[in-house]
Design a protein around this motif. Structure first.
Motif, PDB file in Angstrom:
ATOM      1  N   ARG A  16       0.831  -1.210   0.000  1.00 17.29           N
ATOM      2  CA  ARG A  16       0.000   0.000   0.000  1.00 17.29           C
ATOM      3  C   ARG A  16       0.861   1.252   0.000  1.00 17.29           C
ATOM      4  O   ARG A  16       0.634   2.191  -0.772  1.00 17.29           O
ATOM      5  CB  ARG A  16      -0.929   0.002   1.232  1.00 17.29           C
ATOM      6  CG  ARG A  16      -1.783   1.270   1.331  1.00 17.29           C
ATOM      7  CD  ARG A  16      -2.676   1.252   2.560  1.00 17.29           C
ATOM      8  NE  ARG A  16      -1.966   1.197   3.824  1.00 17.29           N
ATOM      9  CZ  ARG A  16      -1.353   2.229   4.407  1.00 17.29           C
ATOM     10  NH1 ARG A  16      -1.335   3.409   3.825  1.00 17.29           N
ATOM     11  NH2 ARG A  16      -0.753   2.082   5.576  1.00 17.29           N
ATOM     12  N   ASP A  18       3.990   1.505  -0.993  1.00 17.90           N
ATOM     13  CA  ASP A  18       4.716   1.604  -2.263  1.00 17.90           C
ATOM     14  C   ASP A  18       3.870   2.296  -3.334  1.00 17.90           C
ATOM     15  O   ASP A  18       4.394   3.028  -4.170  1.00 17.90           O
ATOM     16  CB  ASP A  18       5.126   0.223  -2.777  1.00 17.90           C
ATOM     17  CG  ASP A  18       6.309  -0.362  -2.026  1.00 17.90           C
ATOM     18  OD1 ASP A  18       6.949   0.382  -1.237  1.00 17.90           O
ATOM     19  OD2 ASP A  18       6.595  -1.554  -2.213  1.00 17.90           O
ATOM     20  N   LYS A  19       2.560   2.036  -3.303  1.00 17.90           N
ATOM     21  CA  LYS A  19       1.649   2.664  -4.274  1.00 17.90           C
ATOM     22  C   LYS A  19       1.153   4.025  -3.790  1.00 17.90           C
ATOM     23  O   LYS A  19       0.328   4.654  -4.452  1.00 17.90           O
ATOM     24  CB  LYS A  19       0.455   1.756  -4.556  1.00 17.90           C
ATOM     25  CG  LYS A  19       0.778   0.649  -5.519  1.00 17.90           C
ATOM     26  CD  LYS A  19      -0.456   0.272  -6.303  1.00 17.90           C
ATOM     27  CE  LYS A  19      -0.066  -0.742  -7.350  1.00 17.90           C
ATOM     28  NZ  LYS A  19      -0.998  -0.773  -8.440  1.00 17.90           N
ATOM     29  N   LYS A  20       1.650   4.447  -2.627  1.00 20.56           N
ATOM     30  CA  LYS A  20       1.290   5.737  -2.049  1.00 20.56           C
ATOM     31  C   LYS A  20      -0.229   5.893  -1.884  1.00 20.56           C
ATOM     32  O   LYS A  20      -0.805   6.925  -2.193  1.00 20.56           O
ATOM     33  CB  LYS A  20       1.867   6.882  -2.878  1.00 20.56           C
ATOM     34  CG  LYS A  20       3.392   6.867  -2.915  1.00 20.56           C
ATOM     35  CD  LYS A  20       3.954   7.953  -3.759  1.00 20.56           C
ATOM     36  CE  LYS A  20       5.444   8.003  -3.875  1.00 20.56           C
ATOM     37  NZ  LYS A  20       6.286   6.983  -3.441  1.00 20.56           N
ATOM     38  N   TYR A  58      -4.375  -7.230  -6.883  1.00 19.23           N
ATOM     39  CA  TYR A  58      -4.261  -5.781  -7.057  1.00 19.23           C
ATOM     40  C   TYR A  58      -2.799  -5.321  -7.030  1.00 19.23           C
ATOM     41  O   TYR A  58      -2.378  -4.515  -7.848  1.00 19.23           O
ATOM     42  CB  TYR A  58      -5.060  -5.029  -5.985  1.00 19.23           C
ATOM     43  CG  TYR A  58      -4.962  -3.535  -6.140  1.00 19.23           C
ATOM     44  CD1 TYR A  58      -5.696  -2.884  -7.125  1.00 19.23           C
ATOM     45  CD2 TYR A  58      -4.107  -2.787  -5.343  1.00 19.23           C
ATOM     46  CE1 TYR A  58      -5.582  -1.514  -7.309  1.00 19.23           C
ATOM     47  CE2 TYR A  58      -3.996  -1.417  -5.512  1.00 19.23           C
ATOM     48  CZ  TYR A  58      -4.733  -0.787  -6.498  1.00 19.23           C
ATOM     49  OH  TYR A  58      -4.607   0.577  -6.675  1.00 19.23           O
ATOM     50  N   PHE A  59      -2.023  -5.878  -6.108  1.00 21.05           N
ATOM     51  CA  PHE A  59      -0.626  -5.461  -5.975  1.00 21.05           C
ATOM     52  C   PHE A  59       0.339  -6.337  -6.772  1.00 21.05           C
ATOM     53  O   PHE A  59       1.545  -6.131  -6.717  1.00 21.05           O
ATOM     54  CB  PHE A  59      -0.208  -5.444  -4.503  1.00 21.05           C
ATOM     55  CG  PHE A  59      -0.862  -4.343  -3.714  1.00 21.05           C
ATOM     56  CD1 PHE A  59      -0.562  -3.015  -3.960  1.00 21.05           C
ATOM     57  CD2 PHE A  59      -1.782  -4.633  -2.725  1.00 21.05           C
ATOM     58  CE1 PHE A  59      -1.167  -2.000  -3.235  1.00 21.05           C
ATOM     59  CE2 PHE A  59      -2.392  -3.634  -1.983  1.00 21.05           C
ATOM     60  CZ  PHE A  59      -2.083  -2.311  -2.245  1.00 21.05           C
ATOM     61  N   GLN A  80      10.102  -5.204  -2.957  1.00 21.26           N
ATOM     62  CA  GLN A  80      10.068  -4.527  -4.256  1.00 21.26           C
ATOM     63  C   GLN A  80      10.628  -5.424  -5.352  1.00 21.26           C
ATOM     64  O   GLN A  80      10.064  -5.503  -6.445  1.00 21.26           O
ATOM     65  CB  GLN A  80      10.851  -3.216  -4.196  1.00 21.26           C
ATOM     66  CG  GLN A  80      10.167  -2.136  -3.400  1.00 21.26           C
ATOM     67  CD  GLN A  80      11.018  -0.894  -3.262  1.00 21.26           C
ATOM     68  OE1 GLN A  80      12.243  -0.936  -3.332  1.00 21.26           O
ATOM     69  NE2 GLN A  80      10.368   0.228  -3.062  1.00 21.26           N
ATOM     70  N   ARG A  83       8.103  -8.131  -6.257  1.00 23.30           N
ATOM     71  CA  ARG A  83       7.001  -7.625  -7.076  1.00 23.30           C
ATOM     72  C   ARG A  83       7.453  -7.400  -8.516  1.00 23.30           C
ATOM     73  O   ARG A  83       6.691  -7.652  -9.456  1.00 23.30           O
ATOM     74  CB  ARG A  83       6.433  -6.336  -6.484  1.00 23.30           C
ATOM     75  CG  ARG A  83       5.550  -6.591  -5.275  1.00 23.30           C
ATOM     76  CD  ARG A  83       4.763  -5.362  -4.873  1.00 23.30           C
ATOM     77  NE  ARG A  83       5.566  -4.281  -4.349  1.00 23.30           N
ATOM     78  CZ  ARG A  83       6.044  -4.228  -3.110  1.00 23.30           C
ATOM     79  NH1 ARG A  83       5.811  -5.196  -2.256  1.00 23.30           N
ATOM     80  NH2 ARG A  83       6.756  -3.198  -2.707  1.00 23.30           N
TER      81      ARG A  83
END
Length: 115
Positions: A16, A18-20, A58-59, A80, A83
């Motif tokens: 969350r 990481d996606k700000k 989603y992520f 990171q 992902r």
């Protein structure tokens, strides 16, 4: 399937951030209550299968990071890299593998030279 609340909460919060996204924004995206999301991030609750699947999708995360946790799960750099690996094609994965092997070999050789 065994869930590890601490693993899931850590992975969820890191992804969350990481996606700000705020907690409120992510709760809306996942169609869950804000209090439920907060409980998940604070290790107070286990996700339902549906929520687990939504978060992983989603992520773009691997379920292995939660089901088979390891000591690097809290390391943001490790998360990171994991992902990004999921997004690579076969050729890119081979380049990354060769690069990692070369780095480790250089490190081993450097240790041998200093002894």
């Amino acid at each position: 399937m065994t869930y590890y609340p601490k693993s899931f909460g850590t992975v969820l919060k890191n992804a969350r951030m990481d996606k700000k996204l705020t907690q409120a924004e992510l709760a809306e995206i996942l169609n869950i209550s804000l209090s439920y999301l907060k409980d998940l991030e604070r290790f107070r609750n286990n996700p339902s299968y549906e929520v687990f699947e939504k978060v992983m999708h989603y992520f773009n995360l691997s379920a292995d990071s939660v089901i088979y946790p390891n000591k690097k799960q809290d390391d943001n750099t490790y998360q990171q890299i994991m992902r990004l690996l999921v997004q690579c094609d076969e050729k890119q994965l081979h380049v990354i593998l060769a690069t990692a092997q070369a780095l480790l070999t250089m490190n081993e050789n450097g240790k041998e030279n200093t002894e």
